[in-house]
Design an enzyme around this catalytic site. Structure first.
Site, mmCIF file in Angstrom:
data_model
loop_
_atom_site.group_PDB
_atom_site.id
_atom_site.type_symbol
_atom_site.label_atom_id
_atom_site.label_comp_id
_atom_site.label_asym_id
_atom_site.label_seq_id
_atom_site.Cartn_x
_atom_site.Cartn_y
_atom_site.Cartn_z
ATOM 1 N N CYS A 132 -6.359 11.261 5.314
ATOM 2 C CA CYS A 132 -6.939 12.549 4.946
ATOM 3 C C CYS A 132 -8.453 12.437 4.823
ATOM 4 O O CYS A 132 -8.969 11.971 3.798
ATOM 5 C CB CYS A 132 -6.310 13.030 3.634
ATOM 6 S SG CYS A 132 -6.924 14.630 3.089
ATOM 7 N N CYS A 135 -10.028 14.505 2.083
ATOM 8 C CA CYS A 135 -9.815 13.948 0.741
ATOM 9 C C CYS A 135 -10.738 12.757 0.491
ATOM 10 O O CYS A 135 -11.328 12.608 -0.574
ATOM 11 C CB CYS A 135 -8.386 13.454 0.562
ATOM 12 S SG CYS A 135 -7.126 14.539 1.204
ATOM 13 N N ASP A 136 -10.830 11.851 1.447
ATOM 14 C CA ASP A 136 -11.425 10.538 1.198
ATOM 15 C C ASP A 136 -12.730 10.277 1.943
ATOM 16 O O ASP A 136 -13.388 9.268 1.680
ATOM 17 C CB ASP A 136 -10.422 9.432 1.585
ATOM 18 C CG ASP A 136 -9.137 9.532 0.771
ATOM 19 O OD1 ASP A 136 -9.203 10.037 -0.369
ATOM 20 O OD2 ASP A 136 -8.077 9.123 1.268
HETATM 21 C C1 LIG Z 1 -3.282 9.171 0.693
HETATM 22 C C2 LIG Z 1 -3.455 10.655 0.430
HETATM 23 C C3 LIG Z 1 -4.582 11.089 -0.250
HETATM 24 C C4 LIG Z 1 -4.762 12.434 -0.521
HETATM 25 N N1 LIG Z 1 -5.863 12.808 -1.227
HETATM 26 C C5 LIG Z 1 -6.035 14.103 -1.537
HETATM 27 C C6 LIG Z 1 -7.169 14.521 -2.308
HETATM 28 O O1 LIG Z 1 -8.032 13.701 -2.682
HETATM 29 N N2 LIG Z 1 -7.270 15.843 -2.608
HETATM 30 C C7 LIG Z 1 -6.354 16.770 -2.207
HETATM 31 O O2 LIG Z 1 -6.500 17.934 -2.551
HETATM 32 N N3 LIG Z 1 -5.282 16.406 -1.458
HETATM 33 C C8 LIG Z 1 -5.103 15.109 -1.117
HETATM 34 N N4 LIG Z 1 -4.021 14.738 -0.360
HETATM 35 C C9 LIG Z 1 -3.101 15.789 0.135
HETATM 36 C C10 LIG Z 1 -2.140 16.212 -0.997
HETATM 37 O O3 LIG Z 1 -1.541 15.075 -1.562
HETATM 38 C C11 LIG Z 1 -1.096 17.167 -0.453
HETATM 39 O O4 LIG Z 1 -1.724 18.280 0.136
HETATM 40 C C12 LIG Z 1 -0.159 17.656 -1.566
HETATM 41 O O5 LIG Z 1 0.465 16.563 -2.215
HETATM 42 C C13 LIG Z 1 0.908 18.587 -1.024
HETATM 43 O O6 LIG Z 1 1.786 18.891 -2.064
HETATM 44 P P1 LIG Z 1 3.271 19.404 -1.767
HETATM 45 O O7 LIG Z 1 3.910 19.571 -3.095
HETATM 46 O O8 LIG Z 1 3.236 20.542 -0.857
HETATM 47 O O9 LIG Z 1 3.973 18.225 -0.939
HETATM 48 P P2 LIG Z 1 4.192 16.685 -1.265
HETATM 49 O O10 LIG Z 1 3.103 16.150 -2.082
HETATM 50 O O11 LIG Z 1 4.443 16.078 0.069
HETATM 51 O O12 LIG Z 1 5.533 16.644 -2.134
HETATM 52 C C14 LIG Z 1 6.767 16.953 -1.561
HETATM 53 C C15 LIG Z 1 7.853 16.253 -2.351
HETATM 54 O O13 LIG Z 1 9.118 16.688 -1.857
HETATM 55 C C16 LIG Z 1 10.020 15.599 -1.893
HETATM 56 N N5 LIG Z 1 11.091 15.864 -0.926
HETATM 57 C C17 LIG Z 1 11.002 15.994 0.438
HETATM 58 N N6 LIG Z 1 12.212 16.208 0.960
HETATM 59 C C18 LIG Z 1 13.103 16.225 -0.073
HETATM 60 C C19 LIG Z 1 14.514 16.371 -0.154
HETATM 61 N N7 LIG Z 1 15.270 16.573 0.920
HETATM 62 N N8 LIG Z 1 15.091 16.308 -1.374
HETATM 63 C C20 LIG Z 1 14.350 16.096 -2.506
HETATM 64 N N9 LIG Z 1 12.997 15.935 -2.476
HETATM 65 C C21 LIG Z 1 12.386 15.995 -1.280
HETATM 66 C C22 LIG Z 1 9.147 14.406 -1.498
HETATM 67 O O14 LIG Z 1 9.724 13.190 -1.956
HETATM 68 C C23 LIG Z 1 7.837 14.744 -2.204
HETATM 69 O O15 LIG Z 1 7.752 14.147 -3.469
HETATM 70 C C24 LIG Z 1 -3.801 13.387 -0.077
HETATM 71 C C25 LIG Z 1 -2.682 12.966 0.631
HETATM 72 C C26 LIG Z 1 -2.500 11.607 0.884
HETATM 73 C C27 LIG Z 1 -1.278 11.144 1.645
#
Ligand SMILES: Cc1cc2nc3c(=O)[nH]c(=O)nc-3n(C[C@H](O)[C@H](O)[C@H](O)COP(=O)(O)OP(=O)(O)OC[C@H]3O[C@@H](n4cnc5c(N)ncnc54)[C@H](O)[C@@H]3O)c2cc1C
Length: 301
Positions: A132, A135-136
């Site tokens: 990302c 992000c970084d």
């Molecule tokens: C290394 C890294 C660094 C980042 N740094 C930043 C940053 O500095 N700032 C920023 O704003 N964003 C950052 N991001 C992006 C940010 O993390 C994501 O945009 C955010 O987490 C999205 O949230 P979400 O809840 O939509 O999805 P996710 O965070 O992907 O969460 C989805 C969850 O659903 C669960 N899940 C999926 N399928 C199933 C299933 N069938 N049954 C049960 N559970 C399930 C997964 O295990 C997961 O825990 C970063 C991402 C990464 C990978």
């Protein structure tokens, strides 16, 4: 078990939806197959989530979890294996075999970055390997970075990081980039060093990334480059494979949902990175979580 709302995914969008739906007086379960917090738990430092100048991804996730639980949301650590959204009473089957019944569902399964697939890649996540740039990127001020990929995102990331880094390479496995003319012009007018027909074959380093070996896929020639960071921009994989085919996805697998987080199925809402949208960040995920929960409240009333 019966709930008003079941949220699939306990990342930032799911936890925020949990906060909003519980505070609205609904009974809420959040199903999470790994650990609460989702992708952000891989971020060593988050510097762009309002109200924290700097916070570790795990700390931010734990604060969200604590708040969701204190509002009354129930965490269920299990995997959603199947869904039946054909009736008003929605049925969610978990990998353990239990079934959850509810009247509204929020899909918040997120997305995962596509990895290069190297043996030690996981070890360096947050230690020089990032998926990302937004992000970084700013953490690499004055440092040497390589961006991997050949599409608009990779070029955009390289151009963005080039504002901070002392040196940026862009490596692509083919000769031609799959990008728009605008992006290609930006690339060609920059100081970014382009390496085509090549892949990263080895990541070097002890605790942090120190360099990479680049292999030319046409002549197998290997060259080593000293570096501080690797940004991988070869796409994301939306985690939409565990829900029924009746939920509309785009051709990449993202659940089609507009800004109001509704889907093609009444009573099924979508939030966060798994939704069709442009900016995938914590702040947009939490925003979706709030909207999806409010739409679920409206649906149930
Ligand atoms: C290394 C890294 C660094 C980042 N740094 C930043 C940053 O500095 N700032 C920023 O704003 N964003 C950052 N991001 C992006 C940010 O993390 C994501 O945009 C955010 O987490 C999205 O949230 P979400 O809840 O939509 O999805 P996710 O965070 O992907 O969460 C989805 C969850 O659903 C669960 N899940 C999926 N399928 C199933 C299933 N069938 N049954 C049960 N559970 C399930 C997964 O295990 C997961 O825990 C970063 C991402 C990464 C990978």
């Amino acid at each position: 078990m019966n709930y008003d709302v079941v949220i699939i995914g306990g990342g930032p969008s799911g936890l925020t939806a949990g906060i909003y739906a519980s505070r609205a007086g609904l009974s809420v379960a959040i199903v999470e197959m790994r650990f609460a917090g989702g992708q952000i738990t891989s971020a060593e430092n988050v510097e762009n989530y309002p109200s924290f100048n700097q916070i570790s991804g795990v700390d931010l996730a734990m604060k969200m979890l604590e708040q969701a639980e204190s509002c009354g949301a129930v965490m269920i650590y299990d995997k959603v294996a199947a869904t039946d959204f054909s009736n008003d009473d929605k049925v969610i089957t978990l990998a353990s075999g239990s079934k959850l019944n509810c009247r509204a569902v929020i899909l918040a399964m997120g997305a995962e970055a596509r990895k290069i697939g190297l043996d030690n890649e996981d070890k360096f996540i947050g230690r020089g390997v990032s998926y990302c740039a937004l992000c970084d990127g700013a953490l690499y001020k004055g440092k040497r970075v390589i961006v991997v990929g050949g599409g608009n995102t990779a070029i955009g990331d390289a151009v963005y990081i080039n504002k901070f880094a002392s040196k940026v390479y862009l490596v692509h496995r083919r000769e031609e980039f799959r990008a728009t003319k605008v992006e290609l012009d930006r690339l060609h007018n920059s100081t970014i060093e382009v390496i085509t027909d090549s892949v990263i074959s080895v990541i070097h380093g002890d605790k942090m990334v120190e360099g990479v070996s680049i292999k030319n896929v046409k002549n197998d020639e290997i060259k080593k480059i000293d570096l501080d960071g690797i940004f991988v921009a070869i796409g994301q994989v939306p985690q939409s494979q565990d829900i029924g085919k009746d939920v509309l996805r785009d051709k990449s697998g993202y659940v089609v949902g507009s800004e109001d987080c509704t889907t093609n199925i009444s009573g099924v809402f979508v939030a966060g990175d798994v939704r069709t949208k442009h900016v995938r960040q914590v702040v947009t995920a939490t925003s979706d979580g709030a909207v999806a929960a409010e739409m679920a409240v409206l649906h149930l009333s």
